[in-house]
Design an enzyme around this catalytic site. Structure first.
Site, short mmCIF file in Angstrom:
data_model
loop_
_atom_site.label_atom_id
_atom_site.label_comp_id
_atom_site.label_asym_id
_atom_site.label_seq_id
_atom_site.Cartn_x
_atom_site.Cartn_y
_atom_site.Cartn_z
N SER A 275 18.22 117.75 13.80
CA SER A 275 17.29 117.62 14.91
C SER A 275 15.86 117.94 14.48
CB SER A 275 17.68 118.57 16.04
OG SER A 275 18.90 118.18 16.63
N ASP B 134 11.59 115.21 23.98
CA ASP B 134 12.23 115.98 22.91
C ASP B 134 11.46 115.93 21.60
OD1 ASP B 134 14.06 117.77 21.89
OD2 ASP B 134 15.47 116.22 21.24
N HIS C 5 13.72 120.67 21.53
CA HIS C 5 14.83 121.58 21.82
C HIS C 5 15.09 122.57 20.69
CE1 HIS C 5 17.36 118.56 19.56
NE2 HIS C 5 18.02 119.66 19.23
#
Length: 348
Positions: free
Chosen positions: A191, A113, A83
């Site tokens: 992330s 992801d 993402h």
């Protein structure tokens, strides 16, 4: 209590305090040493991509993004979260010394992801991190995360593995898309960053949190290193460079589709296979039945001859077909554009 017994008790207390203090210092030194050992392999991921402006009249505008990642090979491969980079028009990877190296996405698995970047070059004196075997990670095991929370690069947080999660409704290989839960703090910007075990091996890639406040509340999730290794380094999951919204049932009728389902294109990354196909991305925000998406883009009806449907079998079939594509292969799609069916094709 006699004087002799009193002295014995105090001696035991002092020994306990000395041993506890020594253990605490040893643990701290161990974590500090591990940080120094692996820190240079951790990177900040800078992106530029098109997003809808907060002022809707301005339409799509370029926006900068931040994430984290980890160098995992001497030839310049970097693991990060899908993402963070999946629809990025440009990607730069920043190392510990501030040097930023251009990179490109070479594989992406949005369902897990995780994504793989290839650097244009590898800086001198930078060693890749070693991937660990996440199957051997146990609940209660101590771990630590290094990343770029809120732009504060090279931040270390420590905690434990709290749980292991697998999808309940997976099929085929999808059942192994497992995640580890941790209480090591993960926040916006983490992330794609690595979670290490106490041997300094990467056992997970930071993906998401569960939060009521928007910040970390003790529930962080990382994709296991074995999933990332299988999907990106062994299978080389195909990167199309687009996001889409599935139209079925009533929504398919609203868009007057000539079939029961289609993929409404949302974003397209510059230089991606989707861009080379000439796919048109969404232009204007819309809300239908409390669902928000961009309209004005192409609606994909078929990919590689496989008609879009709303069931799981379609997703697995397309996943298999796309991952079998090689350099030099043709990539064909059929789209619904302005009331007409248009066939698009490109060579990868």
């Amino acid at each position: 209590m006699t004087k002799d017994l009193y002295q014995v008790v105090w001696i035991m207390v002092l020994i306990t305090l000395v041993l506890f203090g020594s253990t605490a210092r040893a643990d701290a030194q161990s974590l500090s040493g591990l940080y120094k050992q692996v820190n240079h392999s951790v990177v900040v991921v800078h992106t530029v991509e098109k997003q809808m402006s907060q002022k809707k009249r301005d339409g799509l505008v370029s926006a900068e993004g931040l994430g984290s990642g980890v160098l995992v090979s001497a030839d310049g491969k970097v693991l990060t979260a899908s993402h963070v980079v999946h629809t990025a028009d440009a990607v730069g990877v920043e190392f510990w010394n501030g040097q930023i190296i251009p990179a490109r996405v070479i594989a992406s698995a949005p369902e897990a992801d995780v994504a793989l970047l290839q650097l244009d070059m590898v800086p001198d004196e930078v060693s890749p991190a070693e991937l660990g075997d996440s199957d051997h990670v146990e609940i209660g095991e101590e771990v630590f995360v290094i990343g770029n929370p809120y732009g504060l690069g090279r931040t270390l947080t420590a905690g434990y593995v709290s749980a292991r999660h697998r999808p309940k409704n997976g099929s085929g290989d999808q059942t192994s898309l497992e995640m580890l839960q941790t209480d090591a703090a993960i926040n916006m910007g983490n992330s794609g960053g690595p979670m290490f075990d106490m041997e300094g091996k990467v056992v997970g890639i930071a993906s998401r949190i569960l939060s009521q406040s928007g910040g970390f509340e003790g529930l962080g999730f990382v994709v296991t290193s074995n999933v990332a290794k299988r999907m990106l380094l062994e299978e080389q999951s195909f990167w199309a460079g687009l996001t889409s919204f599935l139209l079925t049932d009533e929504l398919a009728q609203v868009f007057n589709l000539p079939q029961t389902a289609g993929l409404l294109v949302q974003q397209v990354a510059e230089g991606s296979p989707a861009a080379k196909l000439g796919l048109h991305q969404g232009q204007s925000p819309a809300t239908v039945n409390d669902k928000n998406f961009l309209v004005g883009g192409d609606i994909i009806l078929e990919m590689e001859g496989v008609q879009i449907t709303g069931d799981r079998a379609f997703a697995d079939q397309v996943h298999l077909i796309l991952n079998q594509l090689q350099a030099g292969s043709t990539f064909d799609v059929k789209v619904y554009r302005a009331g007409q069916i248009v066939e698009l094709s490109t060579t990868l």
